[in-house]
Design a protein around this motif. Sequence first.
Motif, short mmCIF file in Angstrom:
data_model
loop_
_atom_site.label_atom_id
_atom_site.label_comp_id
_atom_site.label_asym_id
_atom_site.label_seq_id
_atom_site.Cartn_x
_atom_site.Cartn_y
_atom_site.Cartn_z
N LEU A 138 0.82 -1.20 0.00
CA LEU A 138 0.00 0.00 0.00
C LEU A 138 0.87 1.27 0.00
O LEU A 138 0.63 2.19 -0.78
CB LEU A 138 -0.91 -0.02 1.23
CG LEU A 138 -2.06 0.98 1.28
CD1 LEU A 138 -3.00 0.76 0.11
CD2 LEU A 138 -2.81 0.87 2.60
N ILE A 139 1.89 1.27 0.87
CA ILE A 139 2.80 2.43 0.91
C ILE A 139 3.54 2.57 -0.42
O ILE A 139 3.75 3.68 -0.92
CB ILE A 139 3.78 2.29 2.08
CG1 ILE A 139 3.02 2.34 3.41
CG2 ILE A 139 4.83 3.39 2.04
CD1 ILE A 139 3.90 2.08 4.62
N GLY A 140 3.94 1.44 -1.00
CA GLY A 140 4.63 1.48 -2.27
C GLY A 140 3.76 2.06 -3.38
O GLY A 140 4.23 2.82 -4.23
N ALA A 141 2.46 1.73 -3.36
CA ALA A 141 1.55 2.27 -4.37
C ALA A 141 1.37 3.78 -4.21
O ALA A 141 1.35 4.52 -5.20
CB ALA A 141 0.20 1.57 -4.27
N VAL A 142 1.26 4.23 -2.95
CA VAL A 142 1.14 5.67 -2.71
C VAL A 142 2.40 6.39 -3.15
O VAL A 142 2.34 7.45 -3.79
CB VAL A 142 0.85 5.93 -1.22
CG1 VAL A 142 0.89 7.43 -0.92
CG2 VAL A 142 -0.51 5.35 -0.83
N ALA A 143 3.56 5.81 -2.81
CA ALA A 143 4.83 6.43 -3.23
C ALA A 143 4.94 6.48 -4.75
O ALA A 143 5.41 7.49 -5.31
CB ALA A 143 6.00 5.64 -2.63
N LYS A 144 4.50 5.43 -5.40
CA LYS A 144 4.53 5.42 -6.87
C LYS A 144 3.66 6.53 -7.43
O LYS A 144 4.04 7.22 -8.40
CB LYS A 144 4.06 4.06 -7.38
CG LYS A 144 4.04 3.95 -8.90
CD LYS A 144 3.58 2.56 -9.33
CE LYS A 144 3.53 2.46 -10.86
NZ LYS A 144 3.09 1.11 -11.30
#
Length: 285
Positions: A138-144
């Motif tokens: 989830l954090i990776g998707a937001v960062a992306k």
Amino acid sequence: MLADAIRSEAYRLTRNRTVLSWSLIFVPVIVLAAAIGGAFFDAKVERMADQLPPQMTDVNNVLDIGTTLISSAGQLANPALLAFLLIGAATVFAGDYRWETWRLITARNSRANLIMGKAGAVKLMTLTGLLLFVLAALIGAVAKGLILDRNLIFDFGGQEARDFALLFLLGYMRVIQFLLLSLLAATLTRSQLAALFVPLVVGVAQGLLVTATPILGWSPVDWQTLLLFPGAAYETLKAVILGGIPAAVLQEGVVWRAVTSLALWSFIPFGLSLWWFSRQDLSKE
């Protein structure tokens, strides 16, 4: 008494920071780093694509976090998570054999409670590891989305919530089923190495053998395939949740076959471990 056994095993596990780091932290950190690294690479590619005519580029400016959440729930039983969670499970299940401490604790609780306490601690560890994996995705998707300057949305209605819950529960069941093979290996061999490597060997062997089932004339939803290969049962149930299996096939009872397979591959190793441990001589352990 069972609660005491679970608390005791959970406390011992939390004091082993090295094992927890590898079992719980390593894979989520890699997932997060891969997502951020991939986003920076995509950003560089898009900067190069800006030099092309608009009609030659097709960039989606919307990133749905809800889709990422469901996708991560469908990947909970991936080989990396299984392998690294197995490190913690093998440590819990075989640690008292390795350090010869069984004779010190068997007088404090029943043998059944001691085994169930270890299984309970591993279940709590597994739940924590899966939640961290989803959080990292989830954090990776937001960062992306931030790196690529995407519009972040969260399309997550009742159907999406149902799919996520079912996929998470299914992934949790599959991981626990796999880790219980470590419990059986630990009680039979009294070896931490066996508790670590036997499930891996079994998993790899099943993955290779399931590809040979068409030669035998077995379909992916036959009783033989699902009962012999719990991984196939997991993939079948995942396809059912995501709507990837025709209704005609579902009417043949494929769901019950797959659920039965996962249940048998969970309860039989646990039952055998409990039975063998109850009659084991631990005077030297």
